[in-house]
Each structure stands twice: as C-alpha cells, then as structure tokens.
Design a protein around this motif. Sequence first.
Motif, PDB file in Angstrom:
ATOM      1  N   SER B 109      46.314  46.581  51.376  1.00  0.00           N
ATOM      2  CA  SER B 109      44.951  45.766  51.686  1.00  0.00           C
ATOM      3  C   SER B 109      43.919  46.315  50.864  1.00  0.00           C
ATOM      4  CB  SER B 109      44.609  46.704  52.896  1.00  0.00           C
ATOM      5  OG  SER B 109      45.125  47.931  53.206  1.00  0.00           O
ATOM      6  N   THR B 110      43.613  46.996  49.894  1.00  0.00           N
ATOM      7  CA  THR B 110      42.662  47.108  49.243  1.00  0.00           C
ATOM      8  C   THR B 110      42.759  46.194  47.943  1.00  0.00           C
ATOM      9  OG1 THR B 110      42.713  49.583  49.504  1.00  0.00           O
ATOM     10  CG2 THR B 110      41.578  48.595  47.572  1.00  0.00           C
ATOM     11  N   THR B 111      44.169  46.134  47.330  1.00  0.00           N
ATOM     12  CA  THR B 111      44.271  45.042  46.360  1.00  0.00           C
ATOM     13  C   THR B 111      44.192  43.797  46.935  1.00  0.00           C
ATOM     14  OG1 THR B 111      46.721  45.214  46.807  1.00  0.00           O
ATOM     15  CG2 THR B 111      45.787  46.877  45.317  1.00  0.00           C
ATOM     16  N   ALA B 112      44.691  43.682  47.724  1.00  0.00           N
ATOM     17  CA  ALA B 112      44.228  42.238  48.617  1.00  0.00           C
ATOM     18  C   ALA B 112      43.263  41.747  48.704  1.00  0.00           C
ATOM     19  CB  ALA B 112      45.163  41.983  49.857  1.00  0.00           C
ATOM     20  N   ALA B 113      42.320  42.574  49.227  1.00  0.00           N
ATOM     21  CA  ALA B 113      40.989  42.559  49.304  1.00  0.00           C
ATOM     22  C   ALA B 113      39.980  42.127  48.164  1.00  0.00           C
ATOM     23  CB  ALA B 113      40.052  43.550  49.893  1.00  0.00           C
ATOM     24  N   ALA B 115      41.774  41.048  45.273  1.00  0.00           N
ATOM     25  CA  ALA B 115      42.449  39.853  44.718  1.00  0.00           C
ATOM     26  C   ALA B 115      41.675  38.332  45.287  1.00  0.00           C
ATOM     27  CB  ALA B 115      43.865  39.781  44.909  1.00  0.00           C
ATOM     28  N   VAL B 116      41.430  38.800  46.989  1.00  0.00           N
ATOM     29  CA  VAL B 116      40.807  37.579  47.606  1.00  0.00           C
ATOM     30  C   VAL B 116      39.202  37.403  46.943  1.00  0.00           C
ATOM     31  CG1 VAL B 116      39.785  37.110  49.849  1.00  0.00           C
ATOM     32  CG2 VAL B 116      42.192  37.803  49.497  1.00  0.00           C
ATOM     33  N   SER B 117      38.549  38.470  46.701  1.00  0.00           N
ATOM     34  CA  SER B 117      37.207  38.353  45.961  1.00  0.00           C
ATOM     35  C   SER B 117      37.209  37.462  44.946  1.00  0.00           C
ATOM     36  CB  SER B 117      36.605  39.699  45.795  1.00  0.00           C
ATOM     37  OG  SER B 117      37.267  40.404  44.959  1.00  0.00           O
ATOM     38  N   VAL B 118      38.438  37.625  43.985  1.00  0.00           N
ATOM     39  CA  VAL B 118      38.385  37.014  42.626  1.00  0.00           C
ATOM     40  C   VAL B 118      38.851  35.517  42.898  1.00  0.00           C
ATOM     41  CG1 VAL B 118      40.056  36.552  40.713  1.00  0.00           C
ATOM     42  CG2 VAL B 118      39.184  38.972  41.184  1.00  0.00           C
ATOM     43  N   PHE B 119      39.621  35.330  44.115  1.00  0.00           N
ATOM     44  CA  PHE B 119      40.115  33.898  44.578  1.00  0.00           C
ATOM     45  C   PHE B 119      38.782  33.292  44.973  1.00  0.00           C
ATOM     46  CE2 PHE B 119      41.020  31.351  48.049  1.00  0.00           C
ATOM     47  CZ  PHE B 119      41.975  30.377  47.570  1.00  0.00           C
ATOM     48  N   THR B 158      46.461  34.693  42.904  1.00  0.00           N
ATOM     49  CA  THR B 158      45.940  35.600  43.968  1.00  0.00           C
ATOM     50  C   THR B 158      46.945  36.867  44.342  1.00  0.00           C
ATOM     51  OG1 THR B 158      44.216  33.972  44.482  1.00  0.00           O
ATOM     52  CG2 THR B 158      44.465  36.128  45.897  1.00  0.00           C
ATOM     53  N   VAL B 159      48.236  36.184  44.944  1.00  0.00           N
ATOM     54  CA  VAL B 159      49.191  37.212  45.381  1.00  0.00           C
ATOM     55  C   VAL B 159      49.604  37.869  44.188  1.00  0.00           C
ATOM     56  CG1 VAL B 159      51.484  37.116  46.345  1.00  0.00           C
ATOM     57  CG2 VAL B 159      49.806  35.444  47.314  1.00  0.00           C
ATOM     58  N   SER B 160      49.831  37.305  43.209  1.00  0.00           N
ATOM     59  CA  SER B 160      50.491  38.277  42.073  1.00  0.00           C
ATOM     60  C   SER B 160      49.366  39.204  41.302  1.00  0.00           C
ATOM     61  CB  SER B 160      50.824  37.376  41.020  1.00  0.00           C
ATOM     62  OG  SER B 160      49.987  37.217  40.004  1.00  0.00           O
ATOM     63  N   LEU B 161      48.164  38.718  41.653  1.00  0.00           N
ATOM     64  CA  LEU B 161      47.014  39.803  41.193  1.00  0.00           C
ATOM     65  C   LEU B 161      47.311  41.169  42.254  1.00  0.00           C
ATOM     66  CD1 LEU B 161      43.751  38.196  40.520  1.00  0.00           C
ATOM     67  CD2 LEU B 161      45.096  39.908  38.944  1.00  0.00           C
ATOM     68  N   ALA B 162      47.260  40.814  43.508  1.00  0.00           N
ATOM     69  CA  ALA B 162      47.195  41.987  44.470  1.00  0.00           C
ATOM     70  C   ALA B 162      48.580  42.695  44.547  1.00  0.00           C
ATOM     71  CB  ALA B 162      47.229  41.308  45.926  1.00  0.00           C
ATOM     72  N   ILE B 205      44.125  44.967  32.743  1.00  0.00           N
ATOM     73  CA  ILE B 205      44.619  43.645  33.051  1.00  0.00           C
ATOM     74  C   ILE B 205      44.517  42.858  34.145  1.00  0.00           C
ATOM     75  CG2 ILE B 205      46.769  42.813  33.838  1.00  0.00           C
ATOM     76  CD1 ILE B 205      48.329  44.630  32.194  1.00  0.00           C
ATOM     77  N   PHE B 206      43.957  43.883  35.229  1.00  0.00           N
ATOM     78  CA  PHE B 206      43.195  43.063  36.457  1.00  0.00           C
ATOM     79  C   PHE B 206      41.974  42.466  35.902  1.00  0.00           C
ATOM     80  CE2 PHE B 206      41.183  42.382  40.546  1.00  0.00           C
ATOM     81  CZ  PHE B 206      41.995  42.449  41.290  1.00  0.00           C
ATOM     82  N   PHE B 207      41.254  43.365  35.173  1.00  0.00           N
ATOM     83  CA  PHE B 207      39.626  42.446  34.786  1.00  0.00           C
ATOM     84  C   PHE B 207      40.006  41.551  33.985  1.00  0.00           C
ATOM     85  CE2 PHE B 207      36.842  43.119  30.928  1.00  0.00           C
ATOM     86  CZ  PHE B 207      35.846  42.735  31.776  1.00  0.00           C
TER      87      PHE B 207
END
Lengths: 92, 223
Positions: B109-113, B115-119, B158-162, B205-207
């Motif tokens: 849930s954290t990582t999805a949040a 990634a969605v903010s990046v989206f 987005t999915v792959s980021l999360a 990598i996320f950054f």
Amino acid sequence: MDNVTIVAVVSIITAGATIVLGTLLPAYGEMKALIKALESITQQPDASNVLSRNLFVGLAMIESLAIYCLVISIILIFTNPFWNFMTTAGGK
Amino acid sequence: MEINPDNMQLFGIGAIKINATIFYTWIVMALLTGFSAVITSRLSTGAKIPRWQGVLEVIVSFVSGQIRQVIGRDPWPYVPFLGTLGIFILVCNLMEVVPLYHPPTSSLSTTAALAVSVFFAVPFFGIMKNGLWAHIKSYFQPSFFMLPFHIISEVSRTVSLAVRLFGNIMSESLMIGVFLSVVPLFVPLVMQVFGLVIGVVQAYIFFTLATVYIGSSVSIHGE
C-alpha cells in the motif's frame, strides 16, 4: 492424493519453476546490459556518469521482471490463495 | 510468518486500528519533519554555518544536481517533490537496522501510494511547463494510433515502480526472517548489511526513475 495435497504439490513446484526461470532470463539480460555498459565506460571514461545512470535505470527495468517472479513465488508459498480456499471452504 | 506489515495491528481504539505500516510511516515523517524544522529554524549565511545545515545543504545540492543532470534544465520546480520522495524512501529503508522496526516500504500500500503520486506528478509537471494542449498533444506523438500505447506505458510503469520497491524490501526482510530461523548467528548480520545496500540502491532507482519520467514529460519533442 486428495485435493489439498495436489494444490500443495503444484504450488511448490510452480514456485520453484517461477523463481528459476524468473531469475535465469533477467540475469542473462542484465549480463548483456552490464557488458555493454562496461565496454562503453572503458571506451568513454568521461561519460561514465551518464552511462552508469542509464545502466541503473535499465537494470531496474529488467530487474522488475525478476521481482515480479519473486513476488509470485512468495505469494504461492506463504499466502497461497488456492491453499487457503482448499483448506477452509471447498477442500473436502 | 507475517509478510505484510499491514496486518500487524499495533494498537487501536474501536474502529480505528493503527497497523505497523501507518505507525512507522508516522515515525519516519516525524523524524524527517522534526530534523528539517530544527535545522532550518536557525539558518545562517555567514562564513561559519551550523554543522547540521551543512548536512542538509549537501543532501539538497546532491538531489538538485541529479535532477539537473537528468532533466537538463532548472531543477528547482522539481526538487521539493522528488527530493521528498527519495529521502522518505531512503530513510524508510535505512531504518531497518533499528530493532522492532518494519519498513513501511515493505507494504504494497505504501509503495503503491508513492507510485500513484508519481503517476499524477508526471502530467502535473508537464502541464505546468508546456501547457495543457501541448501535453495532450504529446500523447498523440508520433501518430494518433500511439494513444493506447502511451496510456499503457504510463499505467504499467506505475505498477512496476510500486512492485519493484515492494518486492525488494519485502523479500529482504523475509530473507532475514528465514535466515534467522536457519542460522541465528552472523549470517543475518551479513544479510542486514546487504539489505542496507539494497535499500539505498532501491531508493536511488525510484528517485531516478521518477525523475526520468517527469523529465520526459517536461521536455517533449522538438526542444
């Protein structure tokens, strides 16, 4: 074998096969990317910053495939939905 | 074995249940805001600056330098968002050496949040920079038929980021748990050091990926 045993056997074998294929092929891809990047860095040491950053991004892309496989096999082993279904609801 | 910190309920009153993810996210947030507030409350521009201000300046200039290298223009509109993202993930991952701490990034849930903010940040910065019409037009490049592929790529990255961040951090804490039950001495220690490296690399990598996505949306074709 009753149904629960079949589900357990199939889950374990699938988890093993998933992790084998899912690390083998991305590892091969990462190897090729790494070889090219190292060759390019030795040829153009000035561009090593850009090259290594692009390498990181590309490796992350490839690695996410391996991570998908890892997540799937972890789900199959630790929180298997089919196993839970069989042991609670329908597995008579 | 518990692999999801969402299911670890620490405390709660009635219907409000505080699980481990929320609790440790609050702790990380409090640490980051507290440190920043204390440091920035007495900034100085003299010849002798406070020690912690130097640390903060190093971090901020590193982040802005990275963003400048990727985007290739003035990084300051993007530093607050991307820097917060990177530092939050970094601190979440690095605090794993603290006992009893479960990294919030090991919950999907954290990582999805994040990634969605990046989206949502990608079109936001694109529209801020180039205007609404130019951003919409970039979805139709090079031809009209590319529209579904652009949308698929936005969603799938987005999915792959999360999943990437979640899978790395979760598998690492899981691995430490497994090793603890097999060899209780020394090997989990090595795994923890290895996990610190993984945490730093994943935060970087996320950054970097978020920066690349925003950069590609900001500098569309013909510049």
